[in-house]
Enzyme design. Structure first.
Site, PDB file in Angstrom:
ATOM      1  N   GLY A 278      24.965 -26.958 -10.711  1.00 34.81           N
ATOM      2  CA  GLY A 278      23.743 -26.502 -10.051  1.00 34.81           C
ATOM      3  C   GLY A 278      24.026 -25.197  -9.341  1.00 34.81           C
ATOM      4  O   GLY A 278      25.181 -24.893  -9.017  1.00 34.81           O
TER       5      GLY A 278
ATOM      6  N   GLN B 141      22.914 -18.396  -3.447  1.00 25.56           N
ATOM      7  CA  GLN B 141      24.337 -18.343  -3.798  1.00 25.56           C
ATOM      8  C   GLN B 141      24.701 -17.111  -4.621  1.00 25.56           C
ATOM      9  O   GLN B 141      25.879 -16.810  -4.807  1.00 25.56           O
ATOM     10  CB  GLN B 141      24.735 -19.606  -4.578  1.00 25.56           C
ATOM     11  CG  GLN B 141      24.671 -20.868  -3.747  1.00 25.56           C
ATOM     12  CD  GLN B 141      25.153 -22.064  -4.532  1.00 25.56           C
ATOM     13  OE1 GLN B 141      24.391 -22.668  -5.269  1.00 25.56           O
ATOM     14  NE2 GLN B 141      26.428 -22.393  -4.404  1.00 25.56           N
TER      15      GLN B 141
ATOM     16  N   CYS C 237      30.961 -27.270  -3.598  1.00 34.09           N
ATOM     17  CA  CYS C 237      29.977 -26.191  -3.652  1.00 34.09           C
ATOM     18  C   CYS C 237      30.658 -24.925  -4.139  1.00 34.09           C
ATOM     19  O   CYS C 237      31.744 -24.582  -3.657  1.00 34.09           O
ATOM     20  CB  CYS C 237      29.388 -25.973  -2.259  1.00 34.09           C
ATOM     21  SG  CYS C 237      28.139 -24.685  -2.222  1.00 34.09           S
ATOM     22  N   LEU C 238      30.020 -24.251  -5.082  1.00 29.74           N
ATOM     23  CA  LEU C 238      30.603 -23.020  -5.623  1.00 29.74           C
ATOM     24  C   LEU C 238      30.765 -21.954  -4.540  1.00 29.74           C
ATOM     25  O   LEU C 238      31.585 -21.062  -4.680  1.00 29.74           O
ATOM     26  CB  LEU C 238      29.727 -22.484  -6.761  1.00 29.74           C
ATOM     27  CG  LEU C 238      29.632 -23.390  -7.996  1.00 29.74           C
ATOM     28  CD1 LEU C 238      28.619 -22.843  -8.979  1.00 29.74           C
ATOM     29  CD2 LEU C 238      30.987 -23.558  -8.668  1.00 29.74           C
TER      30      LEU C 238
ATOM     31  N   HIS D 180      21.237 -31.171  -3.051  1.00 33.03           N
ATOM     32  CA  HIS D 180      22.224 -30.148  -2.670  1.00 33.03           C
ATOM     33  C   HIS D 180      21.614 -28.741  -2.817  1.00 33.03           C
ATOM     34  O   HIS D 180      21.757 -27.895  -1.928  1.00 33.03           O
ATOM     35  CB  HIS D 180      23.460 -30.315  -3.564  1.00 33.03           C
ATOM     36  CG  HIS D 180      24.569 -29.356  -3.301  1.00 33.03           C
ATOM     37  ND1 HIS D 180      25.796 -29.737  -2.807  1.00 33.03           N
ATOM     38  CD2 HIS D 180      24.651 -28.008  -3.481  1.00 33.03           C
ATOM     39  CE1 HIS D 180      26.578 -28.665  -2.677  1.00 33.03           C
ATOM     40  NE2 HIS D 180      25.905 -27.604  -3.089  1.00 33.03           N
ATOM     41  N   GLU D 181      20.911 -28.513  -3.926  1.00 33.61           N
ATOM     42  CA  GLU D 181      20.365 -27.166  -4.182  1.00 33.61           C
ATOM     43  C   GLU D 181      19.193 -26.845  -3.259  1.00 33.61           C
ATOM     44  O   GLU D 181      19.080 -25.722  -2.768  1.00 33.61           O
ATOM     45  CB  GLU D 181      19.942 -27.021  -5.649  1.00 33.61           C
ATOM     46  CG  GLU D 181      21.048 -27.237  -6.670  1.00 33.61           C
ATOM     47  CD  GLU D 181      22.341 -26.512  -6.362  1.00 33.61           C
ATOM     48  OE1 GLU D 181      22.313 -25.439  -5.721  1.00 33.61           O
ATOM     49  OE2 GLU D 181      23.398 -27.044  -6.730  1.00 33.61           O
TER      50      GLU D 181
ATOM     51  N   HIS E 127      20.358 -25.692  -0.046  1.00 31.61           N
ATOM     52  CA  HIS E 127      20.733 -24.271  -0.044  1.00 31.61           C
ATOM     53  C   HIS E 127      19.528 -23.387   0.286  1.00 31.61           C
ATOM     54  O   HIS E 127      19.652 -22.372   0.967  1.00 31.61           O
ATOM     55  CB  HIS E 127      21.274 -23.855  -1.412  1.00 31.61           C
ATOM     56  CG  HIS E 127      22.744 -24.071  -1.593  1.00 31.61           C
ATOM     57  ND1 HIS E 127      23.695 -23.475  -0.800  1.00 31.61           N
ATOM     58  CD2 HIS E 127      23.437 -24.802  -2.509  1.00 31.61           C
ATOM     59  CE1 HIS E 127      24.900 -23.835  -1.217  1.00 31.61           C
ATOM     60  NE2 HIS E 127      24.779 -24.660  -2.240  1.00 31.61           N
TER      61      HIS E 127
HETATM   62 NI    NI Z   1      26.342 -25.565  -3.276  1.00 34.89          NI
END
Ligand code: NI
Length: 165
Positions: free
Chosen positions: A46, A51, A88-89, A130-131, A134
């Protein structure tokens, strides 16, 4: 398509509340394509626009069933509770356990401007939560327990699950 640079903590854009999309134009469609490519390149499941430095309410998700783009996503009909690992990226190497709703319905608009309604449970429900977090400037580390930093421990085993999002 292009791979975009991923923004890492503590970049301010990750803490901002993202703005709703008002128009689906070629710039937005290009962003969605680039976000999908960036997510795949980073081996994430995701990605949210902040991000990649864009403070707009746009997410992409792929838990292995093909890409989903959701514009102005909203989550409702949240049910149940499930604790599971997340990463998380934008926070490389860090993992933790996060309590999320087990089931929900994701609503929003797709890349063609059509209203969509996506019932989700388990991993897909987790990634949506999660997204969308963000988009509100929230990171999983704000609510996680048992946070561990694999980059500090050095030679840790390969991630047991693909939960980077
Ligand atoms: Ni994330």
């Amino acid at each position: 398509m292009a791979v975009l640079p991923i923004r890492f903590v503590p970049e301010a854009v990750l803490r901002q509340k993202a703005r709703p999309v008002e128009r689906i134009d070629t710039i937005l469609l290009r962003l969605l394509e680039d976000m999908i490519e960036t997510m795949y390149e980073a081996r994430g499941i995701g990605l949210a626009a902040p991000q990649v430095g864009i403070s707009k309410r746009v997410i992409v998700v792929d838990i292995g069933d093909g890409p989903i783009c959701l514009i102005n996503p909203k989550l409702d009909e949240l049910e149940g509770e499930e604790i599971g690992p997340e990463g998380c990226l934008s926070i490389p190497g860090v993992q933790g356990e996060v309590k999320r709703a087990a089931k929900l319905v994701a609503r929003g608009v797709d890349e063609q401007g059509r209203k969509v309604r996506i019932p989700a449970e388990g991993l897909l429900a987790r990634v949506f939560q999660h997204e969308v977090d963000h988009l509100d400037g929230r990171l999983f580390t704000d609510i996680a327990s048992g946070i561990r930093d694999g980059t500090r421990q050095g030679q840790e085993e390969e991630e047991e699950e693909e939960v980077e999002a």
